[in-house]
Design an enzyme around this catalytic site. Structure first.
Site, PDB file in Angstrom:
ATOM      1  CD  GLU A 279      -1.643   2.338   1.562  1.00 51.12           C
ATOM      2  OE1 GLU A 279      -1.104   3.079   0.698  1.00 51.12           O
ATOM      3  OE2 GLU A 279      -1.849   2.686   2.727  1.00 51.12           O
TER       4      GLU A 279
ATOM      5  CD  GLU B 228       3.923   9.078   1.891  1.00 48.58           C
ATOM      6  OE1 GLU B 228       4.403   7.963   2.210  1.00 48.58           O
ATOM      7  OE2 GLU B 228       2.794   9.442   2.245  1.00 48.58           O
TER       8      GLU B 228
HETATM    9  N1  GJV Z   1      11.146  -0.173   2.637  1.00 47.34           N
HETATM   10  C1  GJV Z   1      10.504  -0.613   3.757  1.00 47.34           C
HETATM   11  N2  GJV Z   1       9.447  -0.002   4.296  1.00 47.34           N
HETATM   12  C2  GJV Z   1       8.983   1.094   3.676  1.00 47.34           C
HETATM   13  C3  GJV Z   1       9.597   1.609   2.514  1.00 47.34           C
HETATM   14  C4  GJV Z   1      10.727   0.933   2.002  1.00 47.34           C
HETATM   15  N3  GJV Z   1      11.364   1.360   0.925  1.00 47.34           N
HETATM   16  N4  GJV Z   1       8.919   2.719   2.138  1.00 47.34           N
HETATM   17  C5  GJV Z   1       7.921   2.883   3.017  1.00 47.34           C
HETATM   18  N5  GJV Z   1       7.945   1.912   3.960  1.00 47.34           N
HETATM   19  N6  GJV Z   1       0.822   4.514   1.333  1.00 47.34           N
HETATM   20  N7  GJV Z   1       2.119   6.400   1.244  1.00 47.34           N
HETATM   21  C6  GJV Z   1       7.016   1.726   5.071  1.00 47.34           C
HETATM   22  C7  GJV Z   1       6.869   2.923   5.997  1.00 47.34           C
HETATM   23  O1  GJV Z   1       7.804   2.889   7.059  1.00 47.34           O
HETATM   24  C8  GJV Z   1       5.447   2.762   6.497  1.00 47.34           C
HETATM   25  O2  GJV Z   1       5.348   1.920   7.596  1.00 47.34           O
HETATM   26  C9  GJV Z   1       4.758   2.159   5.304  1.00 47.34           C
HETATM   27  O3  GJV Z   1       5.732   1.579   4.484  1.00 47.34           O
HETATM   28  C10 GJV Z   1       4.060   3.260   4.525  1.00 47.34           C
HETATM   29  C11 GJV Z   1       2.797   2.777   3.954  1.00 47.34           C
HETATM   30  C12 GJV Z   1       1.808   3.874   3.741  1.00 47.34           C
HETATM   31  N8  GJV Z   1       2.318   4.969   2.971  1.00 47.34           N
HETATM   32  C13 GJV Z   1       1.729   5.292   1.809  1.00 47.34           C
END
Ligand code: GJV
Length: 420
Positions: free
Chosen positions: A197, A206
């Site tokens: 997601e 983002e």
């Molecule tokens: N690697 C691991 N976790 C991630 C990464 C990544 N490259 N990018 C984001 N997250 N829908 N806009 C994790 C972040 O820490 C958070 O817990 C989740 O993904 C975001 C999900 C919702 N954001 C979005």
């Protein structure tokens, strides 16, 4: 979602600046420049757009493309991380955003539905849940299907709690929490399904989608499935009467006094950036919406993200005041079974509201439009070359009047930093 990234950076210094990247100005009053050009900043009328001089020409320049001369010479830009990972993962290490996402029933139930309607086909499959947060999607997989393993990848410190949640619910045989950035983690095998997601405001903000594409290229087996499988950004010209009244018309006559000299300031302060937490009433749409950008999650490349362009042509179906454009997105999850029904998550005004709400782009001046008029133009999402999680949305529009007597053809263009 309001991440830490929306905080404005302080740009209070004047003087000579160096361009960090090429920029092509649009409209008559923006400067174009090349990476490395030295610009003399004359005034900072807003945090986003500065008034600068280059080779004797003066015009507006986007502040986030510039760095103070000394800073560049000393330490390059590495003083600050262009991905802002400390703030980004820091904010996902606290509960606020996870609570917001989990409380969003439309969002969370859609992912649940995807797992449920594919539960038979998920049997013995290897799944990666990228950016699992508190692990909700991974836990749905374990609860509703029988995958052989789910790799729940999470970079923030929330991962430690996610591990506890998996254990608490007795799913540690199925769900393996891997703490780290998806770009860097090592898995023992390739995966059949990559679920995430990743969608942000206006779909791309983002730019978590980059992590998803990199993980796809590295870990998705040939013929594996992406969830979501595709995404679309939708736009509609709209009225935004109450927002306009609240922020702009307000100054016309408060307490019987003329406060209109504050209106340029109001425009600057409230209409320069998009309003991301806007809920548009279906009735405020002046036309039918139109999909302007489409992402195929199998073929999309990281380089495609630098500049995404779309075109639109709307037919005004009822007269009203054109205050701006509203954008939202829809994602599709294809079925694992041939011929199976796809699941959709639509964040638009005709679906259940989500925590993303919609994104409103206000014009500087409202325009009256009439049934039969057409509004055509382009949208460009230009990723910030320096701040990799940010982008600028540029809208060009052309209103063609349907009535013969006025040749009321109006064109406009406006660029909205989101947020740098
Ligand atoms: N690697 C691991 N976790 C991630 C990464 C990544 N490259 N990018 C984001 N997250 N829908 N806009 C994790 C972040 O820490 C958070 O817990 C989740 O993904 C975001 C999900 C919702 N954001 C979005």
């Amino acid at each position: 979602m309001q991440t830490e990234l929306e905080d404005e950076d302080d740009a209070s210094r004047d003087g000579e600046y160096v361009a960090l990247s090429d920029f092509t100005g649009s409209g008559g009053d923006q400067l174009s420049f090349k990476s490395g050009d030295k610009l003399l900043v004359r005034a900072k009328p807003s945090p986003e757009w500065w008034w600068a001089e280059l080779r004797g020409v003066i015009g507006y320049v986007p502040a986030s493309y510039l760095r103070l001369e000394e800073v560049v010479e000393e330490e390059d830009t590495s003083l600050e991380d262009p991905w802002q990972d400390e703030e980004y993962y820091g904010s996902y290490g606290t509960l606020r955003l996870h609570l917001e996402m989990l409380s969003d029933a439309s969002r969370t139930e859609t992912y649940r539905q995807v797992i449920l309607s594919n539960s038979a086909a998920l049997r013995n499959k290897v799944v990666m849940d990228l950016g699992c947060g508190t692990g909700i999607i991974s836990l749905f997989c374990a609860q509703l299907a029988q995958p052989s393993v789910v790799y729940a990848v999470e970079a923030s410190s929330m991962a430690e709690y996610t591990r506890q949640l998996v254990k608490q619910n007795s799913y540690e045989e199925v769900v393996t929490v891997v703490q780290g950035r998806a770009e860097e983690v090592e898995l023992p095998e390739q995966v059949d399904v990559l679920v995430s997601e990743w969608m942000g405001n206006c779909l791309l903000f983002e730019f978590m989608v980059e992590s998803v594409l990199l993980a796809r290229d590295r870990w998705l087996r040939d013929g594996g499935v992406m969830w979501p499988s595709s995404a679309a950004l939708t736009l509609v010209p709209c009225q935004a009467d109450s927002y306009y009244s609240e922020k702009m018309a307000f100054w016309e006559r408060p307490y019987g006094l003329d406060f209109t000299p504050l209106q340029p300031l109001a425009q600057q302060e409230f209409f320069t950036k998009p309003k991301f937490s806007h809920l548009i009433e279906p009735d405020d749409c002046l036309t039918s919406p139109c999909d302007v950008i489409y992402l195929d999650m199998y073929t999309l490349q990281v380089t495609d993200l630098e500049e995404m362009k779309g075109e639109f042509r709307f037919c005004v179906d009822k007269s009203g005041v054109f205050h701006g454009f509203t954008a939202w997105f829809t994602v599709h999850f294809e079925s694992l079974e041939a011929g199976g029904a796809a699941v959709e998550l639509n964040t638009g005004p005709n679906s259940d509201p989500t925590h993303w709400k919609q994104t409103l782009f206000m014009l500087d001046r409202p325009v009256s439009v009439y049934a039969g008029d057409s509004i055509s133009g382009t949208i460009v999402l230009h990723r910030n070359p320096v701040w990799r999680r940010h982008m600028t949305v540029t809208l060009h529009w052309n209103i063609n009047s349907s009535t013969e007597d006025t040749d009321n053809c109006q064109v406009g263009t406006k660029s909205f930093p989101m947020w740098r």
